[in-house]
Scaffold this active site. Structure first.
Site, PDB file in Angstrom:
ATOM      1  N   ARG A  82       0.613  -1.429   0.116  1.00  0.00           N
ATOM      2  CA  ARG A  82      -0.069  -0.107  -0.407  1.00  0.00           C
ATOM      3  C   ARG A  82       0.932   0.935  -0.037  1.00  0.00           C
ATOM      4  O   ARG A  82       1.703   1.221   1.224  1.00  0.00           O
ATOM      5  CB  ARG A  82      -0.882  -0.600   0.974  1.00  0.00           C
ATOM      6  CG  ARG A  82      -1.418   1.717   1.519  1.00  0.00           C
ATOM      7  CD  ARG A  82      -2.882   1.077   2.032  1.00  0.00           C
ATOM      8  NE  ARG A  82      -3.743   2.468   2.386  1.00  0.00           N
ATOM      9  CZ  ARG A  82      -4.585   2.767   3.054  1.00  0.00           C
ATOM     10  NH1 ARG A  82      -4.896   1.771   4.014  1.00  0.00           N
ATOM     11  NH2 ARG A  82      -5.226   4.106   2.721  1.00  0.00           N
ATOM     12  N   ARG A  91      -6.950   1.752  -3.547  1.00  0.00           N
ATOM     13  CA  ARG A  91      -5.782   1.530  -2.372  1.00  0.00           C
ATOM     14  C   ARG A  91      -5.535  -0.186  -2.319  1.00  0.00           C
ATOM     15  O   ARG A  91      -6.518  -1.144  -2.529  1.00  0.00           O
ATOM     16  CB  ARG A  91      -6.177   1.328  -0.253  1.00  0.00           C
ATOM     17  CG  ARG A  91      -7.160   0.969  -0.149  1.00  0.00           C
ATOM     18  CD  ARG A  91      -8.154   1.836  -0.462  1.00  0.00           C
ATOM     19  NE  ARG A  91      -8.367   3.401   0.422  1.00  0.00           N
ATOM     20  CZ  ARG A  91      -8.594   4.172   1.482  1.00  0.00           C
ATOM     21  NH1 ARG A  91      -9.175   3.122   2.237  1.00  0.00           N
ATOM     22  NH2 ARG A  91      -8.281   5.316   1.561  1.00  0.00           N
ATOM     23  N   ASP A  96      -9.100  -1.927   8.879  1.00  0.00           N
ATOM     24  CA  ASP A  96      -9.324  -0.659  10.103  1.00  0.00           C
ATOM     25  C   ASP A  96      -9.581  -0.996  11.032  1.00  0.00           C
ATOM     26  O   ASP A  96     -10.652  -2.600  11.122  1.00  0.00           O
ATOM     27  CB  ASP A  96     -10.810   0.283   9.754  1.00  0.00           C
ATOM     28  CG  ASP A  96      -9.599   1.072   8.406  1.00  0.00           C
ATOM     29  OD1 ASP A  96      -8.724   1.352   8.272  1.00  0.00           O
ATOM     30  OD2 ASP A  96     -11.030   1.218   7.291  1.00  0.00           O
TER      31      ASP A  96
HETATM   32  N1  PH2 Z   1     -13.048   2.603   2.103  1.00  0.00           N
HETATM   33  C1  PH2 Z   1     -13.167   3.606   2.682  1.00  0.00           C
HETATM   34  C2  PH2 Z   1     -14.303   5.377   1.718  1.00  0.00           C
HETATM   35  N2  PH2 Z   1     -15.000   4.011   1.275  1.00  0.00           N
HETATM   36  N3  PH2 Z   1     -15.469   2.237   0.218  1.00  0.00           N
HETATM   37  C3  PH2 Z   1     -15.530   1.504  -0.032  1.00  0.00           C
HETATM   38  N4  PH2 Z   1     -16.652   0.937  -0.466  1.00  0.00           N
HETATM   39  N5  PH2 Z   1     -15.097   0.705   0.886  1.00  0.00           N
HETATM   40  C4  PH2 Z   1     -14.294   0.632   1.719  1.00  0.00           C
HETATM   41  O1  PH2 Z   1     -13.355   0.202   2.160  1.00  0.00           O
HETATM   42  C5  PH2 Z   1     -13.784   2.215   1.917  1.00  0.00           C
HETATM   43  C6  PH2 Z   1     -15.131   2.955   0.505  1.00  0.00           C
HETATM   44  C7  PH2 Z   1     -11.688   4.878   3.376  1.00  0.00           C
HETATM   45  O2  PH2 Z   1     -11.110   3.876   3.756  1.00  0.00           O
HETATM   46 MG    MG Z   2     -11.097   2.512   6.004  1.00  0.00          MG
HETATM   47 MG    MG Z   3      -7.576   2.791   7.219  1.00  0.00          MG
END
Ligand code: PH2
Ligand code: MG
Ligand code: MG
Length: 162
Positions: A82, A91, A96
């Site tokens: 990443r 990414r 998280d």
């Molecule tokens: N992660 C984000 C912001 N937006 N949208 C989707 N569909 N999936 C994600 O994992 C995602 C996002 C910030 O990390």
């Molecule tokens: Mg995130």
């Molecule tokens: Mg994150």
């Protein structure tokens, strides 16, 4: 030991492989995955990228502290290539922390429960698949309740490998 829930997402490269590698890397860093949701294909939310994601949620056991866990996750993200080129950009892998037991953590670089989880179907749908009765320690609601009440209308579909 603490029970933690993590969200994993990828929207470039071989998305399913990136998620599988990240889950595989957790054990070596002291995070024992005990449940894993299905993979979902999800519309990007609040992103400078139009590429759809694969997302899932895992349940795990760990003796790490929240800070140690955050650093372990950042190292796994880095080891999988990443690069943080643009804020909210595409990414290869994002991991998280959603919940850390019933702990509430608010420091300058870490917030638990994840501050945006209640407004994200790409988190709540896979989370409700594996732990609908898990309690949000600040909102005092279950994941199933948060999913039924969320204002988010973004698309989240079960994903089937081609
Ligand atoms: N992660 C984000 C912001 N937006 N949208 C989707 N569909 N999936 C994600 O994992 C995602 C996002 C910030 O990390
Ligand atoms: Mg995130
Ligand atoms: Mg994150």
């Amino acid at each position: 030991m603490n029970t933690v829930y993590l969200s994993l997402g990828a929207n470039i490269g071989d998305r399913a492989q990136n998620i599988a590698r990240a889950i595989g890397a957790l054990a070596a860093r002291g995070v024992r995955v005990t449940r894993q949701s299905s993979l979902y294909e999800t519309e990007p939310v609040d992103m400078n990228s139009q590429d759809w994601f694969l997302n899932c949620v895992v349940k795990a056991e760990t003796a790490l502290t929240p800070e140690e866990l955050m650093h372990a996750l950042l190292e796994i993200e880095r080891s999988l290539g990443r690069k943080r080129r643009v804020l909210h950009g595409p990414r290869t892998i994002d991991i998280d922390i959603l919940l850390f037991g019933s702990s509430v953590v608010r420091t300058t670089d870490l917030e638990i429960p994840h501050p945006r989880m209640a407004g994200r179907r790409f988190v709540l749908v896979p989370f409700a698949e594996i732990a609908p009765g898990a309690q949000h320690p600040v909102l005092k609601k279950t994941i199933a309740a948060l999913l039924s009440e969320t204002a988010d209308r973004s698309e989240v579909r079960p994903w089937h490998a081609a």
